[in-house]
Design an enzyme around this catalytic site. Structure first.
Site, PDB file in Angstrom:
ATOM      1  N   SER A 124       1.035  -1.040  -0.172  1.00 21.55           N
ATOM      2  CA  SER A 124      -0.113   0.154   0.089  1.00 21.55           C
ATOM      3  C   SER A 124       0.598   1.250   0.214  1.00 21.55           C
ATOM      4  O   SER A 124       1.242   1.425  -0.613  1.00 21.55           O
ATOM      5  CB  SER A 124      -0.690  -0.325   1.131  1.00 21.55           C
ATOM      6  OG  SER A 124      -2.029   0.894   1.193  1.00 21.55           O
ATOM      7  N   GLU A 128      -2.101  -1.586  -8.311  1.00 23.65           N
ATOM      8  CA  GLU A 128      -3.220  -1.701  -7.131  1.00 23.65           C
ATOM      9  C   GLU A 128      -3.952  -1.146  -6.691  1.00 23.65           C
ATOM     10  O   GLU A 128      -3.198  -0.060  -6.905  1.00 23.65           O
ATOM     11  CB  GLU A 128      -3.369  -3.478  -6.767  1.00 23.65           C
ATOM     12  CG  GLU A 128      -2.866  -2.983  -5.486  1.00 23.65           C
ATOM     13  CD  GLU A 128      -2.524  -2.330  -3.794  1.00 23.65           C
ATOM     14  OE1 GLU A 128      -4.039  -2.392  -3.820  1.00 23.65           O
ATOM     15  OE2 GLU A 128      -2.020  -1.733  -3.906  1.00 23.65           O
ATOM     16  N   HIS A 168      -5.022  -5.020  -2.266  1.00 23.99           N
ATOM     17  CA  HIS A 168      -6.081  -4.943  -0.631  1.00 23.99           C
ATOM     18  C   HIS A 168      -7.003  -6.045  -0.778  1.00 23.99           C
ATOM     19  O   HIS A 168      -8.599  -5.484  -0.391  1.00 23.99           O
ATOM     20  CB  HIS A 168      -6.146  -3.253  -0.565  1.00 23.99           C
ATOM     21  CG  HIS A 168      -5.062  -2.346  -0.239  1.00 23.99           C
ATOM     22  ND1 HIS A 168      -3.925  -1.824  -1.277  1.00 23.99           N
ATOM     23  CD2 HIS A 168      -5.063  -1.834   1.007  1.00 23.99           C
ATOM     24  CE1 HIS A 168      -3.850  -1.143  -1.012  1.00 23.99           C
ATOM     25  NE2 HIS A 168      -4.195  -0.620   0.510  1.00 23.99           N
TER      26      HIS A 168
END
Length: 309
Positions: free
Chosen positions: A111, A208, A278
């Site tokens: 992330s 992503e 995620h």
């Protein structure tokens, strides 16, 4: 690219907070999660709420210092980001390449940690690991835990598996070989125009994201396209797009159409719907590792790592 030595039962692992603060009630569970993996967690100051700076785990200087201290401490074998959130790219000017180059270690997170992965891969020539984090996925499923253990203890190689009930989807057939790079789209877009801009030349680009409206995904992919990142790369892997929904469903471009309009024209092998990001279950990825993408057959194959350092 240098491959860090894998961890082992009993290894001391630094937990650092380079981004957002860890809620106090989650820290103990995070420590227990690391211990359950037969590792010894060492929580650095940025893990504690007492040191938070607004929405950041600690002031920039403290978060950067924690990271550098963890790499330089000879009693520490690995460095694991306790969570993501926001703020990792704020500390990039404070990091010292020489400190990390002289003390290469296993490093993991995802992330917001994408900013640090790019720094380690490009500036320090060190492979790093896109893996779940102790305070955000302490109840990971069996597939994810198996992947995590492979990343921690040295077993990530060969064709990547898919969790039961999922299957990668080719968007553009073809085969490509290159080093795996990328991560969170928002952080990659934010890197453009900085000294830490992601270099995709000849690489397999992984993307992503979470919680972005579809028009925002469109905007960031357009930015990457206009910067030549899709033309430069060898192939593209699209992971999970969790809660990336349209602001106005009645008038929107679906994600698949956005990908077809902005990424497919580059003519590179593209594999979508890869279970990484995620989401749970999720794959773990060694960023910086050579891999072969066979998009037509839905295969991403990791080559054996080079000599450990």
């Amino acid at each position: 690219m240098r491959i860090p030595s894998p961890l082992y039962p009993g290894a001391r692992v630094a937990l650092v907070g380079p981004s957002s603060a860890v809620p106090e009630e989650r820290l103990q569970k995070a420590l227990d999660f690391v211990r359950a993996l037969s590792l010894k967690p060492v929580a650095y100051p940025s893990c504690y709420c007492a040191n938070r700076d607004g929405y950041l785990a600690a002031p920039d200087a403290q978060r950067a210092e924690d990271l550098l201290q963890a790499f330089s401490d000879p009693s520490i074998q690995g460095v694991w980001c306790v969570r993501g959130g926001y703020g990792a790219h704020r500390i990039l000017p404070l990091l010292r390449e020489d400190c990390i180059r002289e003390n290469p270690k296993w490093f993991g997170g995802y992330s917001d940690v994408t900013a640090l992965h790019t720094f380690l891969n490009q500036n320090c020539d060190l492979e790093s690991y896109h893996v779940v984090m102790p305070s955000t996925e302490p109840d990971a499923d069996a597939f994810t835990l198996s992947q995590l253990k492979s990343a921690l203890f040295g077993g990530l190689s060969g064709p990547l598996p898919s969790p039961e009930g999922t299957s990668p989807v080719p968007l553009f057939a073809g085969t490509a070989r290159g080093r795996l790079c990328g991560g969170n789209l928002s952080l990659i877009a934010a890197s453009l125009g900085t000294p830490w801009e992601l270099d995709t030349r000849g690489k397999i680009l992984f993307l992503e994201d979470i919680g972005e409206k579809t028009y925002r995904v469109d905007a960031m992919l357009t930015q990457l396209r206009n910067a030549g990142k899709f033309d430069d790369c060898a192939g593209i892997v699209l992971g999970a797009w969790t809660d990336c929904v349209p602001e106005y469903p009645e008038r929107t471009l679906e994600l698949g159409e956005i990908f077809r309009q902005l990424i497919v024209p580059a003519g590179k092998p593209i594999l979508s719907n890869v279970a990484c990001g995620h989401c749970l279950p999720t794959l773990c990825l060694p960023l910086g590792r050579m891999c072969v993408l066979d998009a037509g057959n839905g295969i991403l194959c990791l080559e054996e790592g080079e000599t450990h350092v």
